[in-house]
Design an enzyme around this catalytic site. Structure first.
Site, PDB file in Angstrom:
ATOM      1  N   GLU A 105       0.812  -1.210   0.000  1.00  0.00           N
ATOM      2  CA  GLU A 105       0.000   0.000   0.000  1.00  0.00           C
ATOM      3  C   GLU A 105       0.854   1.273   0.000  1.00  0.00           C
ATOM      4  OE1 GLU A 105      -3.085   1.395   3.285  1.00  0.00           O
ATOM      5  OE2 GLU A 105      -3.466  -0.635   2.569  1.00  0.00           O
ATOM      6  N   ASP A 106       1.970   1.252   0.711  1.00  0.00           N
ATOM      7  CA  ASP A 106       2.701   2.493   0.989  1.00  0.00           C
ATOM      8  C   ASP A 106       4.143   2.536   0.500  1.00  0.00           C
ATOM      9  OD1 ASP A 106       0.450   3.515   2.275  1.00  0.00           O
ATOM     10  OD2 ASP A 106       1.057   2.743   4.222  1.00  0.00           O
TER      11      ASP A 106
END
Length: 182
Positions: free
Chosen positions: A56-57
């Site tokens: 996600e990051d």
């Protein structure tokens, strides 16, 4: 394998900071993994705790997780990874639906993550007051809806003996922060 997952997460999140403070980002996945480990969960679930925000990051992809850690851990990470191309509301509704209907290991991972986020938020709120809400994509009302909805749905489908103590802790923090359950 847990040490490999932690090292992979440390490399992936190197240089990142938490949204609401200057703390190194890696402190969050470490706390999530430690909570899962202290609850007595499997090595795979603890590894997923370390890795839950990598795709996600960071630039890493789900394929990288699968290559390094296999399909079981990848499945857990994938079940908890938000699609950042969607709106905040759509992503959070998806998480609420997932926590309501997912298998228990996915529920355990999501709530361990959300509890750590909310505890950090509570700590920062004590320092910053209402200015804290400006650091998030959603303000107080949206955060209340989201966290209250997670709390209301996290134990759906679980027997009483399958509900870990930290689920109750999450519900308590939701009440402290938002004055109710959504």
């Amino acid at each position: 394998m847990k040490q490999r997952a932690r090292a992979f997460a440390e490399k992936a999140h190197a240089g990142q900071k938490r949204k609401s403070s200057d703390a190194p980002y890696i402190t969050h996945p470490i706390r999530v993994a430690e909570r899962l480990e202290s609850a007595g969960y499997s090595e795979e679930l603890v590894c997923a705790g370390y890795l839950h925000d990598v795709v996600e990051d960071t630039p890493y992809e789900m394929e990288d997780i699968e290559t390094e850690f296999g399909p079981s851990i990848t499945r857990l990470v994938a079940a908890h990874t938000e699609d950042k191309s969607k709106s905040w509301q759509e992503r959070k509704q998806h998480t609420i639906d997932t926590v309501k209907y997912a298998e228990k290991e996915v529920k355990y991972l999501i709530v361990a993550d959300k509890l750590d986020n909310l505890l950090s938020m509570e700590q920062e709120y004590q320092l910053q007051g209402d200015a804290l809400w400006n650091k998030f994509n959603a303000g107080f009302d949206e955060q209340k809806w989201y966290n209250g909805s997670v709390a209301a749905n996290m134990a759906v489908g679980l027997d009483d003996d399958e509900v870990p103590a930290y689920f109750y802790e999450f519900a308590d923090v939701v009440k402290r922060m938002f004055g109710g359950e959504g």
